[in-house]
Scaffold this motif. Structure first.
Motif, PDB file in Angstrom:
ATOM      1  N   VAL A 142      25.358  27.649  32.041  1.00  0.00           N
ATOM      2  CA  VAL A 142      26.125  26.400  31.937  1.00  0.00           C
ATOM      3  C   VAL A 142      25.884  25.537  33.170  1.00  0.00           C
ATOM      4  O   VAL A 142      25.647  24.322  33.068  1.00  0.00           O
ATOM      5  CB  VAL A 142      27.630  26.692  31.755  1.00  0.00           C
ATOM      6  N   LEU A 143      25.927  26.151  34.348  1.00  0.00           N
ATOM      7  CA  LEU A 143      25.703  25.411  35.595  1.00  0.00           C
ATOM      8  C   LEU A 143      24.269  24.898  35.680  1.00  0.00           C
ATOM      9  O   LEU A 143      24.021  23.780  36.143  1.00  0.00           O
ATOM     10  CB  LEU A 143      26.010  26.307  36.797  1.00  0.00           C
ATOM     11  N   GLU A 144      23.315  25.711  35.241  1.00  0.00           N
ATOM     12  CA  GLU A 144      21.906  25.316  35.307  1.00  0.00           C
ATOM     13  C   GLU A 144      21.610  24.122  34.415  1.00  0.00           C
ATOM     14  O   GLU A 144      20.648  23.386  34.643  1.00  0.00           O
ATOM     15  CB  GLU A 144      21.022  26.501  34.919  1.00  0.00           C
ATOM     16  N   ASN A 145      22.443  23.894  33.421  1.00  0.00           N
ATOM     17  CA  ASN A 145      22.236  22.837  32.439  1.00  0.00           C
ATOM     18  C   ASN A 145      22.747  21.474  32.900  1.00  0.00           C
ATOM     19  O   ASN A 145      22.360  20.445  32.355  1.00  0.00           O
ATOM     20  CB  ASN A 145      22.921  23.255  31.130  1.00  0.00           C
ATOM     21  N   ILE A 146      23.612  21.450  33.916  1.00  0.00           N
ATOM     22  CA  ILE A 146      24.291  20.222  34.335  1.00  0.00           C
ATOM     23  C   ILE A 146      23.395  19.368  35.235  1.00  0.00           C
ATOM     24  O   ILE A 146      22.634  19.885  36.050  1.00  0.00           O
ATOM     25  CB  ILE A 146      25.608  20.564  35.056  1.00  0.00           C
ATOM     26  N   TYR A 147      23.508  18.056  35.064  1.00  0.00           N
ATOM     27  CA  TYR A 147      22.924  17.082  35.990  1.00  0.00           C
ATOM     28  C   TYR A 147      24.062  16.238  36.571  1.00  0.00           C
ATOM     29  O   TYR A 147      25.025  15.925  35.877  1.00  0.00           O
ATOM     30  CB  TYR A 147      21.963  16.129  35.279  1.00  0.00           C
ATOM     31  N   THR A 148      23.924  15.850  37.837  1.00  0.00           N
ATOM     32  CA  THR A 148      24.888  14.963  38.490  1.00  0.00           C
ATOM     33  C   THR A 148      24.193  13.664  38.897  1.00  0.00           C
ATOM     34  O   THR A 148      23.091  13.693  39.433  1.00  0.00           O
ATOM     35  CB  THR A 148      25.478  15.630  39.745  1.00  0.00           C
ATOM     36  N   ILE A 149      24.840  12.539  38.609  1.00  0.00           N
ATOM     37  CA  ILE A 149      24.398  11.244  39.128  1.00  0.00           C
ATOM     38  C   ILE A 149      25.415  10.771  40.157  1.00  0.00           C
ATOM     39  O   ILE A 149      26.616  10.764  39.891  1.00  0.00           O
ATOM     40  CB  ILE A 149      24.270  10.197  38.003  1.00  0.00           C
ATOM     41  N   HIS A 170      18.240  25.120  43.924  1.00  0.00           N
ATOM     42  CA  HIS A 170      18.878  25.134  42.596  1.00  0.00           C
ATOM     43  C   HIS A 170      18.271  26.193  41.682  1.00  0.00           C
ATOM     44  O   HIS A 170      18.894  26.583  40.693  1.00  0.00           O
ATOM     45  CB  HIS A 170      18.728  23.769  41.932  1.00  0.00           C
ATOM     46  N   ALA A 171      17.065  26.655  42.004  1.00  0.00           N
ATOM     47  CA  ALA A 171      16.360  27.592  41.127  1.00  0.00           C
ATOM     48  C   ALA A 171      16.590  29.050  41.528  1.00  0.00           C
ATOM     49  O   ALA A 171      15.943  29.946  40.989  1.00  0.00           O
ATOM     50  CB  ALA A 171      14.864  27.277  41.141  1.00  0.00           C
ATOM     51  N   LYS A 172      17.521  29.270  42.454  1.00  0.00           N
ATOM     52  CA  LYS A 172      17.717  30.615  42.996  1.00  0.00           C
ATOM     53  C   LYS A 172      19.063  31.214  42.618  1.00  0.00           C
ATOM     54  O   LYS A 172      19.555  32.121  43.292  1.00  0.00           O
ATOM     55  CB  LYS A 172      17.542  30.582  44.519  1.00  0.00           C
ATOM     56  N   LEU A 205      21.878  23.572  47.000  1.00  0.00           N
ATOM     57  CA  LEU A 205      22.717  23.671  48.202  1.00  0.00           C
ATOM     58  C   LEU A 205      22.775  22.302  48.877  1.00  0.00           C
ATOM     59  O   LEU A 205      21.742  21.680  49.147  1.00  0.00           O
ATOM     60  CB  LEU A 205      22.138  24.694  49.172  1.00  0.00           C
ATOM     61  N   HIS A 206      24.012  21.834  49.158  1.00  0.00           N
ATOM     62  CA  HIS A 206      24.165  20.522  49.765  1.00  0.00           C
ATOM     63  C   HIS A 206      25.393  20.490  50.663  1.00  0.00           C
ATOM     64  O   HIS A 206      26.321  21.281  50.509  1.00  0.00           O
ATOM     65  CB  HIS A 206      24.255  19.422  48.698  1.00  0.00           C
TER      66      HIS A 206
END
Length: 240
Positions: A142-149, A170-172, A205-206
């Motif tokens: 579910v988290l991997e599917n989300i995009y944020t603008i 994001h890929a880890k 990570l941000h």
């Protein structure tokens, strides 16, 4: 914005977990957005006001007249080309860190989603509840599917709290900040001009450093998904 131009940004997002696109909004469009926010009724409980932060949760629901301004032709094209035809809004926040604000945000991933109720479900948890708003950490897909603008209403750079990110993180999967190996990883500061946007995968990570030059930073944060949640669970802010 050509399909080729947007396809290049899509490749960057998939590789690095983020990208910056300038000139998505004109100065006049940004001015109108700011005017609508300034004229909004701030008495609802989803509005948070303090000396160092003004924030609005469920922003698109609380300030509905903002939607036609936020989803201009460029943004619609970006969603369609980078995310897909079936993506919809699942979360929206506005925040204004004024000149007096001097927040430091440590490295983290965005690991929760906003939902309409609390249920016992395998793979969902831990849960948090704040003012009748429910948040939960869902299964990783579910988290991997989300995009944020992130729409920037002010110029943002390393001097006024621009996001710093770890490219490729994001890929880890779930990546604990205390385990970052800086011999392997790199850090990048994401400068975004007024009227530009940053697109990010929430598992990137941000964090952000403190402001050093006293300039304010106003950002509209909108998350998108095309996944339906299981059983009786629903996205709390779903907007098609």
């Amino acid at each position: 914005m050509t399909e080729q131009y947007l396809d290049n940004h899509k490749k960057v997002v998939l590789k690095n977990g983020f990208t910056v696109i300038d000139s998505v909004f004109t100065d006049d469009e940004i001015k109108k957005i700011i005017e609508v926010i300034q004229n909004a009724d701030t008495s609802a409980e989803n509005f948070r006001k303090s000396d160092d932060l003004f924030a609005v949760r469920q922003f698109l629901k609380e300030v509905p007249e903002i939607k036609s301004l936020v989803f201009n032709g460029n943004v619609k094209a970006i969603i369609r080309e980078l995310f897909g035809e079936k993506y919809f809004v699942v979360k929206s926040i506005y925040f204004d860190k004024p000149e007096t604000s001097n927040w430091y945000v440590a490295y983290h991933q965005d690991l929760t989603i906003s939902v309409d109720k609390k249920l016992k479900m395998q793979g969902f948890g831990p849960w948090t509840t704040k003012k009748n708003q429910f948040a939960v950490q869902p299964p990783l897909p579910v988290l991997e599917n989300i995009y944020t603008i992130r729409i920037h209403l002010d110029d943002t750079d390393e001097n006024n709290g621009a996001l710093k990110v770890v490219p490729g993180s994001h890929a880890k999967g779930i990546y604990r900040p205390e385990t970052i190996d800086w011999n392997v990883e790199t850090e990048e500061i994401c400068k975004v001009e007024k009227g530009g946007i940053m697109i990010m995968k929430p598992l990137t990570l941000h964090g952000s450093n403190r402001t050093t030059d006293g300039r304010r930073r106003r950002v509209i944060h909108i998350e998108f998904s095309d996944m339906e949640l299981p059983e009786e669970l629903n996205w709390s802010e779903r907007i098609n």
